[in-house]
Enzyme design. Structure first.
Site, PDB file in Angstrom:
ATOM      1  N   SER A  51       0.846  -1.196   0.000  1.00 40.20           N
ATOM      2  CA  SER A  51       0.000   0.000   0.000  1.00 40.20           C
ATOM      3  C   SER A  51       0.886   1.252   0.000  1.00 40.20           C
ATOM      4  CB  SER A  51      -0.957  -0.040   1.200  1.00 40.20           C
ATOM      5  OG  SER A  51      -1.976   0.924   1.057  1.00 40.20           O
ATOM      6  N   GLU A  64      -1.562  -3.179  -7.983  1.00 41.62           N
ATOM      7  CA  GLU A  64      -2.809  -3.484  -7.280  1.00 41.62           C
ATOM      8  C   GLU A  64      -3.387  -2.180  -6.769  1.00 41.62           C
ATOM      9  OE1 GLU A  64      -3.440  -3.095  -3.777  1.00 41.62           O
ATOM     10  OE2 GLU A  64      -1.478  -2.187  -3.400  1.00 41.62           O
ATOM     11  N   HIS A  84      -4.925  -5.578  -1.522  1.00 42.35           N
ATOM     12  CA  HIS A  84      -5.659  -5.371  -0.286  1.00 42.35           C
ATOM     13  C   HIS A  84      -6.663  -6.514  -0.083  1.00 42.35           C
ATOM     14  CE1 HIS A  84      -3.886  -1.414  -0.860  1.00 42.35           C
ATOM     15  NE2 HIS A  84      -4.270  -1.083   0.358  1.00 42.35           N
TER      16      HIS A  84
END
Length: 328
Positions: free
Chosen positions: A103, A205, A275
């Site tokens: 992230s 992602e 995630h």
């Protein structure tokens, strides 16, 4: 004993219990766990002010634990990129520290590999999100845990996954692995923190981004000449966005098709990363090799990320069975 330090370089930890639960579980897995002094600090949405979070990064780099595992992502590392003493971070990696997260950690990882060609960090789980999840919410994902422990011991040399179709059967590609969260990565484009990698394997992602926003960022990378110069693109999970009446059938598959129509670079989907509960560990900055047979894909590498220039040739489908194969 493998030493592991939990730290908070970005967003504030919402629940201290989650971090403490993660510490207990990681201890039970055999790690000698310590929690950085400022891991639970808070200033607005951040885990302490910029100076405190920067000091934590440098403090951990100087201590050089075996593993530096971020508590969570969120936002905050972009603020620190121009001030980080990258040589101190590199020295810790050379001493054996594996920096782990995903992230917002995409900013740290790619800023690092932009400066250090022969070194790598790890995209992998976060302490609170993965190891701190309560049993009522599902607890720790077994595949994620197994992949993490293997990667941190140096035993993990490949991950396997199944693509939705066999359209890339026979594909072989080799190059430097880089990428991470799509939004964070795009924010680095045009800055000194952007890895200028050609012939690499780019993995991406994101979470809570509508497919049209995903498409726009993918096309930004393609139009900037980034995607066209990669050996392959690997797409992980892009969930969390709600459909709208304006979509009229448009979705993520259409966004990916729009990219594929504009580049000759193979764009594979199905990478078990993002995630989501089940995620593999990936050596960001390491040299990897991709092999696709039918729908089965294997991504392999040299186990020591400090040997990023050396390709690994002795791997097979069994290497990926514990780390995502048939789980995504």
């Amino acid at each position: 004993m493998t030493t592991l330090t939990l730290f908070s370089p970005a967003g504030a930890v919402q629940k201290a219990d989650a971090l403490k639960r993660a510490a207990r579980r990681l201890t039970a897995l055999g790690f000698e766990v310590s929690i950085d002094a400022d891991a639970l600090s808070r200033q607005q949405r951040f885990a302490g002010d910029d100076a405190a979070r920067l000091a934590a990064l440098h403090r951990i780099a100087d201590a050089a634990p075996s593993v530096a595992l971020a508590s969570r992502g969120g936002y905050g590392l972009t603020r620190l990129l121009d001030q980080i003493d990258w040589a101190r971070i590199a020295a810790s990696v050379e001493r054996g520290t594996r920096w782990v997260g995903y992230s917002d950690l995409t900013a740290l990882q790619n800023g690092f590999i932009a400066r250090h060609k022969g070194l790598a960090m790890w995209s992998g789980p976060l302490a609170c999100d993965d190891f701190g999840r309560s049993e009522a919410d599902g607890g720790v994902d077994e595949v994620t845990q197994d992949c993490f422990t293997e990667a941190m011991s140096g035993a993990l040399e490949a991950v396997g996954f199944r693509a939705p179709s066999a359209e890339f059967d026979g594909l072989e590609a080799r190059g430097r692995l880089w990428g991470g969260n799509l939004t964070v990565l795009c924010s680095l484009l045009g800055t000194p923190h952007w890895p200028k990698i050609k012939g690499g394997l780019l993995f991406l992602e994101d979470i809570n981004e509508h497919p049209y926003r995903v498409e726009r960022m993918l096309l930004q990378l393609q139009q900037a000449g980034v995607i066209d110069h990669q050996a392959a693109v690997l797409l992980g999970d892009f969930s969390g966005a709600a459909k709208t009446p304006n979509d009229r059938g448009y979705g993520l598959k259409d966004a990916i098709a729009a990219l594929r129509a504009r580049t000759k670079t193979p764009v594979l989907t199905g990478l078990p990363f993002g995630h989501v509960r089940t995620k593999v560990c990936l050596p960001v900055g390491g040299t990897v090799e991709l092999y696709v047979q039918g729908r089965e894909a294997i991504l392999g590498w040299q186990s020591d990320p400090r040997l990023a220039h050396a390709a690994h040739h002795d791997h097979g489908p069994d290497c990926g069975d514990d780390c995502g194969h048939d789980h995504h």
